[in-house]
Scaffold this motif. Sequence first.
Motif, short mmCIF file in Angstrom:
data_model
loop_
_atom_site.label_atom_id
_atom_site.label_comp_id
_atom_site.label_asym_id
_atom_site.label_seq_id
_atom_site.Cartn_x
_atom_site.Cartn_y
_atom_site.Cartn_z
N GLU A 250 0.82 -1.17 0.09
CA GLU A 250 -0.12 -0.13 0.01
C GLU A 250 0.85 1.27 -0.15
O GLU A 250 0.48 2.19 -0.46
CB GLU A 250 -0.85 -0.10 1.21
CG GLU A 250 -1.74 1.39 1.19
CD GLU A 250 -2.84 1.46 -0.06
OE1 GLU A 250 -3.04 2.63 -0.14
OE2 GLU A 250 -3.09 0.56 -0.67
N VAL A 261 -2.11 -4.65 2.36
CA VAL A 261 -1.44 -4.58 3.70
C VAL A 261 -1.06 -5.96 4.02
O VAL A 261 -1.67 -6.78 3.84
CB VAL A 261 -2.61 -4.08 4.70
CG1 VAL A 261 -1.77 -4.08 6.06
CG2 VAL A 261 -2.83 -2.59 4.40
N VAL A 277 -4.08 -5.73 12.13
CA VAL A 277 -3.81 -5.52 10.68
C VAL A 277 -5.09 -5.65 9.73
O VAL A 277 -5.16 -4.81 8.71
CB VAL A 277 -3.14 -6.90 10.30
CG1 VAL A 277 -1.69 -7.18 10.83
CG2 VAL A 277 -4.06 -8.12 10.36
N ASP A 280 -5.80 -2.02 10.08
CA ASP A 280 -4.71 -1.20 9.29
C ASP A 280 -5.34 -1.41 7.70
O ASP A 280 -5.40 -0.30 6.95
CB ASP A 280 -3.40 -1.92 8.91
CG ASP A 280 -2.76 -1.52 10.35
OD1 ASP A 280 -2.95 -0.80 11.09
OD2 ASP A 280 -1.56 -2.20 10.82
N LEU A 281 -6.01 -2.38 7.35
CA LEU A 281 -6.72 -2.77 6.17
C LEU A 281 -7.72 -1.68 6.11
O LEU A 281 -7.81 -1.29 4.81
CB LEU A 281 -7.07 -4.01 5.95
CG LEU A 281 -7.37 -4.41 4.69
CD1 LEU A 281 -6.46 -4.21 3.52
CD2 LEU A 281 -8.15 -6.03 4.59
N ALA A 284 -6.56 1.68 5.44
CA ALA A 284 -5.61 1.89 4.13
C ALA A 284 -6.66 2.39 2.80
O ALA A 284 -6.39 2.88 1.92
CB ALA A 284 -5.02 0.63 3.60
N LYS A 399 -8.85 -3.08 -1.47
CA LYS A 399 -7.38 -3.04 -0.84
C LYS A 399 -7.30 -4.49 -0.28
O LYS A 399 -8.56 -5.27 -0.27
CB LYS A 399 -7.48 -2.38 0.35
CG LYS A 399 -7.23 -0.76 0.19
CD LYS A 399 -6.26 -0.38 -0.70
CE LYS A 399 -6.30 1.27 -1.15
NZ LYS A 399 -5.44 1.56 -2.27
#
Length: 406
Positions: A250, A261, A277, A280-281, A284, A399
Amino acid sequence: MDRISDGLETKAGAGSDIAALFAEFSTAFEEFKRTNDQRLGEIEKRGTADGLLDGKLERLNAVLDGHKAALDRASAERGRPALEGKGALANGEYKEAFSAYVKRGEEKALQTGVAGDGGYVVPGEVETEITRLMTHISPIRAIAGVRQISASVYKRPITVTGPETGWVGETASRSETDSQVIAELSYPTAELYAMPAATSAFLDDAAVDVGQWIADEVNAAFAAQETTAFVTGDGTNKPKGFLAATTVAEGSWEWGKLGYVATGTSGALPSSNPSDVLVDLVYALKSGYRQNASWVMNRKTQGAIRKLKDSDGNYLWQPATSADGRASLMGFPLVEEEDMPNVGANSLSVAFGDFRRGYLIVDRQGVNVLRDPYSSKPYVLFYTTKRVGGGIADFDAIKLLKFGAS
C-alpha cells in the motif's frame, strides 16, 4: 439432517422456514462465543487450550456455515419472482412463441428474435429472471457495479488525476498548470454457456413453465462460472478478476495496481494483536470508499477471523441481524466468496473495499437459446448463452490483505 457431537447439529435441509433457521443460527453463534471464551481463558491461564475445545470450536464453525447456507437457499427461493402464467407479460405473443419453440421446435412466430449466429433470444422477463437468480448465488455480482450494454465491448474513460489547481493573489502571475490525466478502461464481453437437457415427454407436459425451467437450469451454472472469473479470471475468453491485477504494498500504491497490507507473518495473522492488521486494512481505504465497503473472503478464512476480539473483549465478527442480512466484521458487511484463496504463504485471502465503485460487470443484453433435438437422443439439448465481461473500475477502491512478511 447431519448431526455432530456435543449436542450440536446442522440443518442444511431444514426447508424454507427462515425465522426458525435464523433462530438456530443465532443460538449456534452464542454457543460459539461461549466455547471460544473458554478456550481463550485457558490460553491466558496455561498458555494452551484443551484440544477438545479446539475440536468443538471447529464443529461449531461448521454448524454456523451450514445454517448460513440453508438461510441463503431459503432466501433465494422466497425471492424468486413468478413468471409464465403468473403475472402480467410485457410481450405475451412472443413469450408464447418462445414456449412453442422450446417445447416443439416451432419457429415461424419467432422471427423478431432470430440471433445472427442461430438460436433465439429469450423473452425479456426470462432474461431478467436469470440475472436475478444469479445475483442470489453470485456474491460478487451482488456487490459490484453492473452495466448492461448492447455492444461486445464497453469502454469507459476515467480521470486518473484531475487538473492541477492552486491559490493565487489577485494581481500575482499565473504559472501554467498540469492538465488532467485520463485513462480508458476496456471491458470486452465473453460468451458464457450452459446446455440443459430435457426429454420430449417432459417438454410436452402442459404444466411446464419453460421460461422458469430455463432460468432454473442455467442460473447456477452461469453464476458459478462467472463468479470464479470475477475473482481470479485471467481476462482470456472470460472476465478479468480483481485478484488477477498487479498488486503492490500500500505504501507504494499507484494507479493500475491494487494495494495490499501485509500481516507480517507468512501464512498467518500476527500472533500478537492479530486484529490490528484488519484495522490497518480498513484505514488503507480512503474515507469516501469506506462508507460503502464490504469484506470478501472464503468460509475457512471467515472461520479463523470469527474468533477474534477487540481490546474490550467484543467479537469483531457479528452475525446478521435479520434472516436475509449479512454477517459483519468491524461493522462492515462480510461477503462469503469461496473462490477467494485459503490462508497460506503470501496468499491474498481477504479483500476490503467499495466493490460497487471498484469492480464493474458488463452484461450484453440478450440470452440466446439454440434447440438441439439431434445430438443426444432421446434428450433435447438447449445451448443457452449470454455474454458477460468484467474488470476493475477503480484501483483505489479495493484493498487486499496479504498473509506474508512483506
